[in-house]
Design an enzyme around this catalytic site. Structure first.
Site, PDB file in Angstrom:
ATOM      1  N   ARG A 201     106.267 120.732  -7.222  1.00 11.64           N
ATOM      2  CA  ARG A 201     106.378 121.641  -6.186  1.00 11.64           C
ATOM      3  C   ARG A 201     105.950 123.019  -6.580  1.00 11.64           C
ATOM      4  O   ARG A 201     105.564 123.923  -5.740  1.00 11.64           O
ATOM      5  CB  ARG A 201     107.870 121.744  -5.675  1.00 11.64           C
ATOM      6  CG  ARG A 201     108.402 122.742  -4.758  1.00 11.64           C
ATOM      7  CD  ARG A 201     109.560 122.493  -4.133  1.00 11.64           C
ATOM      8  NE  ARG A 201     110.613 121.985  -4.871  1.00 11.64           N
ATOM      9  CZ  ARG A 201     111.276 122.473  -5.940  1.00 11.64           C
ATOM     10  NH1 ARG A 201     111.227 123.691  -6.204  1.00 11.64           N
ATOM     11  NH2 ARG A 201     112.225 121.636  -6.465  1.00 11.64           N
TER      12      ARG A 201
ATOM     13  N   TYR B 130      99.823 132.584  19.699  1.00  9.08           N
ATOM     14  CA  TYR B 130      99.792 131.126  19.853  1.00  9.08           C
ATOM     15  C   TYR B 130     101.139 130.810  19.821  1.00  9.08           C
ATOM     16  O   TYR B 130     102.128 131.627  19.305  1.00  9.08           O
ATOM     17  CB  TYR B 130      99.354 130.674  18.134  1.00  9.08           C
ATOM     18  CG  TYR B 130      99.886 129.209  18.080  1.00  9.08           C
ATOM     19  CD1 TYR B 130      99.506 128.037  19.052  1.00  9.08           C
ATOM     20  CD2 TYR B 130     100.878 128.692  17.020  1.00  9.08           C
ATOM     21  CE1 TYR B 130      99.869 127.017  18.726  1.00  9.08           C
ATOM     22  CE2 TYR B 130     100.926 127.487  16.834  1.00  9.08           C
ATOM     23  CZ  TYR B 130     100.751 126.733  17.887  1.00  9.08           C
ATOM     24  OH  TYR B 130     101.171 125.136  17.545  1.00  9.08           O
TER      25      TYR B 130
ATOM     26  N   ASP C  88      96.565 136.904  11.563  1.00  4.86           N
ATOM     27  CA  ASP C  88      96.395 135.284  11.603  1.00  4.86           C
ATOM     28  C   ASP C  88      94.686 135.267  12.004  1.00  4.86           C
ATOM     29  O   ASP C  88      94.343 135.586  12.919  1.00  4.86           O
ATOM     30  CB  ASP C  88      97.065 134.920  12.604  1.00  4.86           C
ATOM     31  CG  ASP C  88      97.114 133.262  12.842  1.00  4.86           C
ATOM     32  OD1 ASP C  88      96.023 132.622  12.407  1.00  4.86           O
ATOM     33  OD2 ASP C  88      98.014 132.741  13.419  1.00  4.86           O
TER      34      ASP C  88
ATOM     35  N   LYS D  40      92.632 124.325  11.153  1.00  4.73           N
ATOM     36  CA  LYS D  40      91.452 124.505  12.170  1.00  4.73           C
ATOM     37  C   LYS D  40      90.392 124.443  11.613  1.00  4.73           C
ATOM     38  O   LYS D  40      89.914 123.495  10.902  1.00  4.73           O
ATOM     39  CB  LYS D  40      92.079 125.542  12.949  1.00  4.73           C
ATOM     40  CG  LYS D  40      93.459 125.584  13.509  1.00  4.73           C
ATOM     41  CD  LYS D  40      93.872 124.518  14.242  1.00  4.73           C
ATOM     42  CE  LYS D  40      95.137 123.880  14.778  1.00  4.73           C
ATOM     43  NZ  LYS D  40      96.233 124.966  14.676  1.00  4.73           N
TER      44      LYS D  40
HETATM   45  C1  LIG Z   1      96.419 130.927  15.832  1.00  2.00           C
HETATM   46  C2  LIG Z   1      97.025 129.638  15.205  1.00  2.00           C
HETATM   47  N1  LIG Z   1      98.301 129.959  14.302  1.00  2.00           N
HETATM   48  C3  LIG Z   1      99.031 129.186  13.413  1.00  2.00           C
HETATM   49  C4  LIG Z   1      99.020 128.024  13.960  1.00  2.00           C
HETATM   50  C5  LIG Z   1     100.109 127.116  13.523  1.00  2.00           C
HETATM   51  O1  LIG Z   1      99.347 126.099  12.660  1.00  2.00           O
HETATM   52  P1  LIG Z   1      99.871 124.879  12.251  1.00  2.00           P
HETATM   53  O2  LIG Z   1      99.551 123.964  13.421  1.00  2.00           O
HETATM   54  O3  LIG Z   1      98.780 124.294  11.201  1.00  2.00           O
HETATM   55  O4  LIG Z   1     101.284 124.714  11.810  1.00  2.00           O
HETATM   56  C6  LIG Z   1      98.235 127.503  14.982  1.00  2.00           C
HETATM   57  C7  LIG Z   1      98.203 126.012  15.586  1.00  2.00           C
HETATM   58  O5  LIG Z   1      97.454 125.596  16.665  1.00  2.00           O
HETATM   59  C8  LIG Z   1      97.275 128.489  15.690  1.00  2.00           C
HETATM   60  O6  LIG Z   1      96.439 128.270  16.623  1.00  2.00           O
END
Ligand SMILES: Cc1ncc(COP(=O)(O)O)c(C=O)c1O
Length: 400
Positions: free
Chosen positions: A65, A117, A189, A214
């Site tokens: 971990r 998001y 982000d 992604k």
């Molecule tokens: C812009 C953005 N940030 C964060 C996330 C969250 O990521 P995860 O699905 O890997 O937890 C997403 C998921 O679609 C996203 O599109």
């Protein structure tokens, strides 16, 4: 010897990696052949613990971990891609976000982009709100207008750019200027852009995060998150949270991330080229009322996008003249190459309906305020032949 997680803090290594061009970094930064075998690919260290010679006498690894060589290699690579010094990996994008918010304490406030998001919005409003961390959601189109929302308790500005799914562009450098003046940290982000298109740390951001699920992973086969920073103080706290909370990715997932990243530049470049052509096709289509794409000269933040990004991204959203979910559904049901699915950034093209899918957790009144209508469709444009993709959309639009 204690394991030193401070990834690229050796200055000579850091300078050497900084000099690499992006297409070299994705393949080589922080990655060395395995010293025990010469394996060119980073091995998957599928182990939960490490044998010690005597209590406290070990090779820098005690428990998986806390440290794992596959994960540590990925962390170094990610730090280099974002021109940061420290990478910290998590089991998902939301786990990465969760770790960042845990840098705050009860009573602190966050100001976030208003078309965030849906899952990020949910984390702030349903989980952290319960622990006394308040979030305010505002348009960040004008950096100066943010200042009036900053209070003595504001600790973080949470920026998503391009935004999801409206593809607004936030001027990162301008926001960072306002934040620095007010002693507030900025998190970007960077999921939608990927470090191939923009590197927010170079524009003054303190922290970058990704849903590595992604573009970074890029093959729709892994859930992953990461945080990158230049600050040792921030990184030390994040490594502590990573270990103390334990939302770490497994070594197999880290391997998949390392493999996916090797073609990041090629994939994103092709997605961007395809998206540009698809955006133009949709703009000229009689059933489409509006196309959201930062590459258009008439996009309200086109100039900012041009300044801070290398290309305009692989995402396109569009509204229909008949603004109903039923009409949108006809398109969603009838594409053959664009698969109806949540997520984005993979090699295959996806189509989605944000109001009922990714942004279903946002109240209707709030989503309508930012233009997220019932007919809005979001495309994640993949790397297939663009002529086939356009033909697929044309056939589905005919049925709408
Ligand atoms: C812009 C953005 N940030 C964060 C996330 C969250 O990521 P995860 O699905 O890997 O937890 C997403 C998921 O679609 C996203 O599109």
């Amino acid at each position: 010897m204690a394991f030193d997680p401070t990834c690229l803090n050796n200055n000579s290594i850091f300078v050497k990696i900084l000099k690499m061009k992006f297409g070299t970094k994705v393949i080589h930064a922080g990655i060395k052949p395995d010293p025990s075998t010469g394996a060119i690919m980073t091995p998957i260290f599928q182990t939960s613990t490490y044998v010690q010679d005597a209590p406290g006498k070990h090779k820098g690894y005690e428990y998986a971990r806390t440290q794992n060589p596959t994960r540590n290699t990925l962390e170094k690579n990610l730090a280099a891609l974002e021109n940061g010094k420290y990478g910290v990996c998590f089991s998902s994008g939301l786990a990465a976000m969760d770790a960042i918010i845990k840098l705050l304490k009860s009573g602190d406030e966050i100001i976030a982009t208003n078309d965030l998001y849906g899952g990020s919005y949910r984390l702030l409003t349903t989980i952290f709100a319960q622990f006394g961390i308040k979030s305010k959601f505002i348009s960040m189109d004008e950096a100066k207008s943010i200042e009036k929302h900053i209070t003595k308790n504001t600790k973080l500005l949470w920026v998503e750019t391009p935004t999801n799914p409206m593809l607004n562009i936030v001027d990162i450098a301008a926001i960072c200027k306002v934040a620095k003046k007010n002693k507030v940290k900025v998190v970007v982000d960077n999921t939608f852009a990927s470090p191939y298109l923009q590197t927010p740390l170079d524009l003054g951001a303190d922290i970058v995060m990704h849903s590595g699920t992604k573009y970074l992973g890029g093959h729709s086969d892994v859930i992953h998150g990461c945080v990158i920073t230049k600050s040792k103080a921030i990184a030390d706290k994040l490594y502590f949270i990573q270990n103390a909370v334990g939302a770490v990715p497994g070594p197999q997932d880290c391997f998949l991330m390392l493999r996916g990243i090797k073609t990041l530049h090629l994939r994103v470049e092709r997605s961007c080229d395809n998206a540009q052509k698809i955006a133009k096709f949709l703009k000229d289509h009689k059933k489409v009322s509006k196309v959201y794409y930062p590459g258009f000269k008439d996009h309200p933040n086109h100039k900012v996008a041009k300044k801070q990004m290398n290309h305009f991204g692989g995402m396109v959203s569009f509204d229909l003249k008949v603004n109903t979910q039923a009409t949108a559904n006809k398109i969603l049901k009838n594409t053959k190459l664009f698969s109806l699915a949540e997520s984005l950034g993979g090699v295959e093209s996806l189509i989605g309906h944000p109001a009922s899918m990714t942004h279903g957790s946002i109240p209707k009144a709030d989503r309508l305020k930012v233009g997220l209508t019932d007919s809005l469709i979001r495309l994640s444009v993949g790397v297939e032949d663009v002529n086939d993709l356009i033909e697929d959309l044309a056939a589905a639009l005919k049925k709408a």
